[in-house]
Write a protein that holds these residues in place. Sequence first.
Motif, PDB file in Angstrom:
ATOM      1  N   ILE A 225       0.854  -1.173   0.000  1.00 43.62           N
ATOM      2  CA  ILE A 225       0.000   0.000   0.000  1.00 43.62           C
ATOM      3  C   ILE A 225       0.900   1.236   0.000  1.00 43.62           C
ATOM      4  N   CYS A 226       0.596   2.179  -0.875  1.00 40.44           N
ATOM      5  CA  CYS A 226       1.451   3.360  -1.008  1.00 40.44           C
ATOM      6  C   CYS A 226       1.084   4.413   0.046  1.00 40.44           C
ATOM      7  N   LEU A 227       2.098   4.827   0.819  1.00 42.05           N
ATOM      8  CA  LEU A 227       1.903   5.924   1.780  1.00 42.05           C
ATOM      9  C   LEU A 227       2.737   7.130   1.367  1.00 42.05           C
ATOM     10  N   GLY A 228       3.101   7.210   0.082  1.00 40.62           N
ATOM     11  CA  GLY A 228       3.808   8.397  -0.426  1.00 40.62           C
ATOM     12  C   GLY A 228       2.911   9.617  -0.297  1.00 40.62           C
ATOM     13  N   THR A 229       3.487  10.801  -0.459  1.00 37.73           N
ATOM     14  CA  THR A 229       2.729  12.030  -0.198  1.00 37.73           C
ATOM     15  C   THR A 229       1.420  12.084  -0.980  1.00 37.73           C
ATOM     16  N   GLY A 230       1.502  11.752  -2.306  1.00 34.39           N
ATOM     17  CA  GLY A 230       0.309  11.833  -3.163  1.00 34.39           C
ATOM     18  C   GLY A 230      -0.813  10.956  -2.655  1.00 34.39           C
ATOM     19  N   CYS A 231      -0.483   9.720  -2.287  1.00 33.78           N
ATOM     20  CA  CYS A 231      -1.503   8.778  -1.820  1.00 33.78           C
ATOM     21  C   CYS A 231      -1.933   9.100  -0.385  1.00 33.78           C
ATOM     22  N   PHE A 232      -0.976   9.566   0.400  1.00 33.11           N
ATOM     23  CA  PHE A 232      -1.274   9.866   1.807  1.00 33.11           C
ATOM     24  C   PHE A 232      -2.387  10.912   1.903  1.00 33.11           C
ATOM     25  N   ARG A 266       6.630   3.891  -0.374  1.00 33.39           N
ATOM     26  CA  ARG A 266       6.502   5.330  -0.681  1.00 33.39           C
ATOM     27  C   ARG A 266       6.542   5.507  -2.190  1.00 33.39           C
ATOM     28  N   CYS A 267       5.405   5.664  -2.780  1.00 34.37           N
ATOM     29  CA  CYS A 267       5.249   5.920  -4.217  1.00 34.37           C
ATOM     30  C   CYS A 267       5.547   4.682  -5.058  1.00 34.37           C
ATOM     31  N   ILE A 268       4.534   4.260  -5.790  1.00 33.57           N
ATOM     32  CA  ILE A 268       4.714   3.138  -6.709  1.00 33.57           C
ATOM     33  C   ILE A 268       4.616   3.629  -8.155  1.00 33.57           C
ATOM     34  N   GLY A 269       4.767   4.932  -8.330  1.00 26.72           N
ATOM     35  CA  GLY A 269       4.890   5.495  -9.675  1.00 26.72           C
ATOM     36  C   GLY A 269       3.573   5.711 -10.389  1.00 26.72           C
ATOM     37  N   CYS A 270       2.462   5.752  -9.671  1.00 28.53           N
ATOM     38  CA  CYS A 270       1.188   6.046 -10.354  1.00 28.53           C
ATOM     39  C   CYS A 270       0.386   7.014  -9.482  1.00 28.53           C
ATOM     40  N   CYS A 271       1.000   8.147  -9.176  1.00 27.48           N
ATOM     41  CA  CYS A 271       0.393   9.127  -8.262  1.00 27.48           C
ATOM     42  C   CYS A 271      -0.953   9.627  -8.788  1.00 27.48           C
ATOM     43  N   ALA A 272      -1.122   9.627 -10.129  1.00 26.37           N
ATOM     44  CA  ALA A 272      -2.390  10.115 -10.702  1.00 26.37           C
ATOM     45  C   ALA A 272      -3.550   9.211 -10.296  1.00 26.37           C
TER      46      ALA A 272
HETATM   47  S1  FES Z   1       2.499   8.691  -3.984  1.00 22.21           S
HETATM   48 FE1  FES Z   1       1.390   6.890  -4.220  1.00 22.21          FE
HETATM   49  S2  FES Z   1       1.797   6.283  -6.199  1.00 22.21           S
HETATM   50 FE2  FES Z   1       2.999   8.058  -5.978  1.00 22.21          FE
END
Ligand code: FES
Length: 300
Positions: A225-232, A266-272
């Motif tokens: 599960i992505c917890l990168g900034t975009g997904c967070f 952190r980020c799986i490359g599909c922030c959109a």
């Molecule tokens: S932050 Fe989740 S895919 Fe980039």
Amino acid sequence: MDALLLEAVRHEAEQVGAVMVLGAGISGMQSALDLANAGFKVYLVDKNVSIGGIMAQLDKTFPTNDCSTCMISPKLIEVAGNPNIEIITRSRIRTLQGGPGNFEVTILKEPRYIDEEKCNACGICTTHCPVRNEVYLPEKRRADIDWAGPDEEATVNRIIATFREERGNLLPILLGINTAFHWLPPHVLTYVADELHLSLSQVLRVATFYNAFSLTPRGRHVIQICLGTGCFVKGSPAILDRLEKTLKIKAGETTKDLRFTLETVRCIGCCALAPALRVDQDTYGNLSGGQIPLIVENYA
Ligand code: FES
């Protein structure tokens, strides 16, 4: 004109415009870059063997948990390539004299025990270091191997045989074993080291470097599960909560039946498509909590 004023005028007249920055962490590097780009000759001095400071040793940064290396790497390259910056590592200030615009500094440079002109950081000397690497004792090691069963031994031997003659065979062999068992058991790593005539530390260096490898048992399916900034900001913590409740495990754990491992990334490359998650090679985006039981069921 009194003596102090005379001194100040003398220093002003002799200003040479070179700058010394002490400490080559992220702030020191940015200061050096700003000064160099403004036209100053910069001496960037650090007591460590390389620049980057503490941040180069971190995995994530607070509070966003963004990848520290991703932020610092471009600066390392920029500093190293800037003709106005001279990097002086493994060095300390011994004396400092003069005044603004015209300091005179004596630097004590520690030895590196390599020829800096010739070293291209290939790492071969580390591989052959007799102190760091344990002595190769094939007979003793082979007797110690405690296989989980005949299948395990046969699978490992098949994978080793497939790549044995190839150059750089360690990586594909470890990948094959990780794919077969979903982790790299310690006794198998010892066996691989034996078979390839490598030290265990050489094998472990590769096994611990890549995220794809696990040194603890993992489930057949890995949910990331992505917890990168975009997904967070789009609500991935709530999705994680739902996953933990559905699977009855916490992030970082594996279900008892070894079917699922739950990880945060952190980020799986599909922030959109945020919030997003990945199950093995499949990506799911624009998630809501209600979709989680269905996704898990697909792999059950
Ligand atoms: S932050 Fe989740 S895919 Fe980039």
